[in-house]
Structure formats: structure tokens, C-alpha cells
Design a protein around this motif. Structure first.
Motif, short mmCIF file in Angstrom:
data_model
loop_
_atom_site.label_atom_id
_atom_site.label_comp_id
_atom_site.label_asym_id
_atom_site.label_seq_id
_atom_site.Cartn_x
_atom_site.Cartn_y
_atom_site.Cartn_z
N ASN A 107 -28.40 -5.28 -10.42
CA ASN A 107 -28.36 -4.14 -9.50
C ASN A 107 -28.61 -2.84 -10.25
O ASN A 107 -27.83 -1.90 -10.17
N GLN A 108 -29.71 -2.84 -10.98
CA GLN A 108 -30.02 -1.67 -11.80
C GLN A 108 -31.43 -1.18 -11.50
O GLN A 108 -32.40 -1.94 -11.51
N LEU A 109 -31.53 0.13 -11.25
CA LEU A 109 -32.81 0.80 -11.10
C LEU A 109 -33.11 1.57 -12.39
O LEU A 109 -32.21 1.79 -13.21
N ARG A 110 -34.33 2.01 -12.51
CA ARG A 110 -34.71 2.72 -13.74
C ARG A 110 -35.66 3.86 -13.41
O ARG A 110 -36.58 3.70 -12.61
N ILE A 111 -35.36 5.02 -14.02
CA ILE A 111 -36.27 6.16 -13.89
C ILE A 111 -36.88 6.44 -15.27
O ILE A 111 -36.15 6.68 -16.24
N GLU A 112 -38.19 6.39 -15.32
CA GLU A 112 -38.92 6.73 -16.56
C GLU A 112 -39.47 8.14 -16.41
O GLU A 112 -40.28 8.42 -15.53
N VAL A 113 -38.97 9.05 -17.29
CA VAL A 113 -39.41 10.44 -17.25
C VAL A 113 -40.39 10.66 -18.39
O VAL A 113 -40.07 10.40 -19.56
N ASP A 153 -37.62 -0.62 -9.33
CA ASP A 153 -36.56 -1.43 -8.73
C ASP A 153 -36.03 -2.44 -9.74
O ASP A 153 -36.51 -2.50 -10.87
N PRO A 154 -35.00 -3.25 -9.39
CA PRO A 154 -34.42 -4.20 -10.36
C PRO A 154 -35.43 -5.19 -10.92
O PRO A 154 -35.24 -5.71 -12.03
N ALA A 155 -36.52 -5.46 -10.18
CA ALA A 155 -37.53 -6.41 -10.66
C ALA A 155 -38.57 -5.73 -11.54
O ALA A 155 -39.48 -6.40 -12.05
N GLY A 156 -38.46 -4.41 -11.71
CA GLY A 156 -39.42 -3.69 -12.54
C GLY A 156 -40.63 -3.19 -11.80
O GLY A 156 -41.61 -2.75 -12.42
N THR A 157 -40.59 -3.21 -10.48
CA THR A 157 -41.70 -2.74 -9.67
C THR A 157 -41.52 -1.26 -9.35
O THR A 157 -40.44 -0.84 -8.93
N LYS A 158 -42.59 -0.51 -9.55
CA LYS A 158 -42.50 0.92 -9.27
C LYS A 158 -42.42 1.14 -7.76
O LYS A 158 -43.22 0.62 -7.00
N ILE A 159 -41.42 1.93 -7.33
CA ILE A 159 -41.24 2.17 -5.90
C ILE A 159 -41.37 3.65 -5.53
O ILE A 159 -41.43 3.98 -4.35
#
Length: 415
Positions: free
Chosen positions: A234-240, A256-262
Motif C-alpha cells: 500500500n505504497q505510492l511513490r512521487i518522483e521529483v 501506484d503500488p505496481a509502479g505504474t505512473k498515474i
């Protein structure tokens, strides 16, 4: 065969007595309106009458129980209405707290109001009926639904059970709700936390604050990507990414948790990222790095504890302004959820009251049919009873006249 004068008198006297009995019976039926009063007079009729009387008595009891049930639901609905109105007032005060024009003195005054309304809510959760029972406590209605512990928090003592009342042969209506379901097991606002790429808490100058700014958008994001499955990511990621070329601010991408950009966007000139209801205050508009976002497991708790905590937060003069507003916004969402939750129970109560009204009306109609059927079996028509009484009286009169004439005669008159 010998016929004596005594025999004539005796026969006529018996006839008069029978006529008297007929008059008594006719008069009794006329006065009572009943065809019979004992099983010996009409065994089948008496059996039917007893059955009808049993059904009528049952419907009378259902009516009495239905009225009591409706009164109990009215008490609960009134309490729920007052709870909802108190929460609505608290919601308004929380919105005032977010207004940047309030100084700390004004914030403290609002905190005092919220504290008083929280105490009012506490009293409402411990509403008692006319018998002194706590209506939200479940099976053990002798103890309060909520109690205040020594550490200043509120604990629910309700056991989760409810009570029902039979209002028709095959209809039972629930007449109470447990505070465990209404208040204690009420959902709280969805939450998130954030960390840097190494997993360390981002309490660094690079990220001054991160939280939820719009629960409408964040709730959609949370419900789409949060999973309660064991081991779920249950982790999202923001790449700045730092500015490229002539750009003055960084860009970012949400995964998203699967690594897909949303989602993708630009960091604002004031160093803020607004994405899917989340807000992050960066140390610089040209910041570059990774922000890991954890979607926290949903929690349930009573609103009293949340209000206690937010009052302390509002009064905290040393707290970061963004963090304070974020905390207030979260509790504002908690209150909104609680209002919706309470309102759903008000709807359930109203539905039960409507059921009682409909069932009692149906019971009244069925009871009237039973009463009519009983009357057809056991009650005599008034005109028929009057006619029978007149006939019996006439027979008695004739019998007396005949007897009177016979007493003046003797068999010696015919020798």
C-alpha cells in the motif's frame, strides 16, 4: 285414563313456568346482545368465540407493544438528531479554525466552544429513557454507554446487542441500537504518511510538511489503491525531478503500488506539490528526490476522542501552522464521516417507525375482521332479540290467561 283437576292445574302451571323461562332467556339475550353465554347452549359457537377472543387480545397486545416501541424509537431519534446538530456546529467551528485570519486568541475561543460541544455529545451518548435506562448501552442498560477514563479519553461500554419488540405474529421490530456500532465503530478519515527514498521519516528541511488537503480526491485515490490483503504493497511513490533547461520549478510523477505512473505535474512556484488530494511543502521549488507515501490501515474510533485531541492541537501555539491545519482538516473529515454515519442510523430509525405504523394499521384492520366474525358467531341481531322477547311475553300472557280461566272450572261442571 283418569284426568283429575289437579293434573290440569299442574300441566298449565308447568307451561307457565316454561313460558317464564323462555321470557327470561329472550330478555337475557336482548339485554346482553349474546346468542349464548355457556358452552352448553352452543358448543361450536363457544369454541369459535374463544378463538376469536384470543386473536383479538393478541392484536390488542401488539398494539400496546407497538406504541411502546414507537416511543422508544422516538427517544432514540431525538437523541440522534441532537447529536447530528452538535456535530454540525463543531464542523462549522473547525472550518473557522482553518481560516487564516484567526489569531491564537480566537483559536483558543473556538477550542473552548468545541470542548463544550464535545461534553454535550458525551451527555447525548448517555441518553436515558423515562425508566432510567441508557438507550445506547445494549443489553446492560444500567450502565452508561460511554465513560471518561482518568487519562482524559472516552471508552465505550456498550456490548453491541439490541432489543426487538413483536408487533405482529410474524413481525419483530428492532427498537434500540448499540453505541458500539453507532459511535465506537465509526470510521475515521483515511490517512497517509510519507518517507524519503531510504525509508527514513522525512522530517528534514527538504520536506517541511506533507498531508491531505482535499479528502474528496484523496478518498478516491485511497479506495482505488489500498488493499487490506496480507502483505499488500500500500505504497505510492512521487518522483521529483529537478528543473531542466529554462524551467524554474521541478516536475513530479506519481506512481501506484505496481509502479505504474498515474499522474504528473509541476511543483508550484512556492514549492508546493498538490496531487490527488495530497499536499507536500518542499524546501525549494527546485527540489529533486523521492517521496514514498504509505496508505495507512483504516481506523475506527469514537468522535469524542478525536475532538479531545484536536482541542489540544488548536491550543498548541508552538505547532507548525501547516501541520495544525492538516490535523484540523483530518478531524473535519472525521466529523463529516460521523455525521453521515449518524444520519444513516436516523434513517434506519425512521424506517422502523414507518414499519410499526404500517403494521399497526394492518393489525387494526385484521382485529376488526376478527371482532366482526366473533359478533357474527356470538351476538344476536337486536331486532331478532326484540321479536323473540315479544313472542315469549305473548306466550306467557296467554299461558296466564288460560291458567286463570282453568282455575275457575272443575270437572264436576261437566257431570
Amino acid at each position: 285414563m283418569r284426568i283429575s283437576t289437579t293434573m290440569q292445574f299442574t300441566r298449565n302451571l308447568n307451561f307457565i313456568q316454561r313460558s317464564n323461562s323462555s321470557v327470561d332467556q329472550a330478555a337475557n339475550k336482548y339485554n346482553t346482545g349474546l346468542k349464548f353465554q355457556t358452552a352448553g347452549e352452543d358448543p361450536a359457537g363457544m369454541s369459535s368465540k374463544v378463538k376469536y377472543e384470543g386473536s383479538i387480545a393478541a392484536y390488542d397486545q401488539y398494539k400496546a407493544d407497538g406504541i411502546l416501541a414507537d416511543n422508544a424509537l422516538s427517544e432514540e431519534e431525538t437523541a440522534m438528531q441532537s447529536l447530528w446538530e452538535a456535530l454540525s456546529s463543531i464542523y462549522t467551528r473547525l472550518q473557522q479554525c482553518i481560516d487564516g485570519s484567526n489569531d491564537q486568541s480566537s483559536m483558543n475561543a473556538i477550542a473552548d466552544e468545541i470542548e463544550q460541544m464535545r461534553d454535550h455529545l458525551f451527555n447525548l451518548t448517555n441518553t436515558q429513557n423515562t425508566e432510567g435506562e441508557y438507550i445506547f448501552s445494549g443489553a446492560d442498560s444500567s450502565r452508561p454507554c460511554f465513560t471518561l477514563t482518568s487519562d482524559g479519553h472516552y471508552t465505550c461500554q456498550a456490548d453491541g446487542s439490541t432489543r426487538s419488540v413483536q408487533v405482529a405474529p410474524n413481525v419483530a421490530v428492532q427498537v434500540s441500537d448499540s453505541g458500539l456500532d453507532i459511535f465506537e465503530n465509526c470510521k475515521l478519515a483515511y490517512e497517509m504518511s510519507y518517507k524519503d527514498a531510504t525509508g527514513a521519516s522525512m522530517a528534514t528541511p527538504d520536506i517541511a510538511y506533507g498531508g491531505v488537503s482535499d479528502y474528496g480526491d484523496f478518498n478516491d485515490l485511497f479506495e482505488q489503491y489500498y488493499s487490506s490483503a496480507t502483505g499488500a504493497a500500500n505504497q505510492l511513490r512521487i518522483e521529483v525531478t529537478a528543473p531542466a533547461g529554462d524551467a524554474k520549478t521541478s516536475t513530479f510523477e506519481l506512481y501506484d503500488p505496481a509502479g505504474t505512473k498515474i499522474y504528473e505535474g509541476e511543483v508550484k512556484s512556492n514549492g508546493y506539490i498538490d496531487v490527488k488530494g495530497m499536499e507536500f511543502e518542499l524546501g525549494s521549488p527546485t527540489y529533486a528526490g523521492t517521496i514514498n507515501i504509505d496508505l495507512k490501515k483504516p481506523r475506527n474510533d469514537n468522535i469524542l476522542n478525536q475532538l479531545t485531541d484536536i482541542v489540544s492541537t488548536i491550543r498548541n501555539e508552538g505547532m507548525n501552522k501547516s501541520e495544525k491545519i492538516g490535523a484540523i482538516t483530518r478531524v473535519e473529515e472525521d466529523v463529516n464521516i460521523a455525521m453521515t454515519h449518524y444520519d444513516s442510523y436516523r434513517g434506519k430509525i425512521g424506517a422502523r417507525q414507518n414499519t410499526i405504523t404500517d403494521v399497526l394499521q394492518s393489525n387494526e384492520a385484521l382485529s376488526n375482521i376478527k371482532k366482526e366474525s366473533k359478533a357474527n358467531v356470538s351476538e344476536i341481531d337486536a331486532f331478532e332479540a326484540a321479536s323473540n322477547l315479544v313472542v315469549a311475553n305473548n306466550q306467557l300472557t296467554v299461558s296466564r290467561q288460560i291458567y286463570s280461566n282453568l282455575t275457575k272450572q272443575s270437572l264436576f261442571d261437566y257431570i
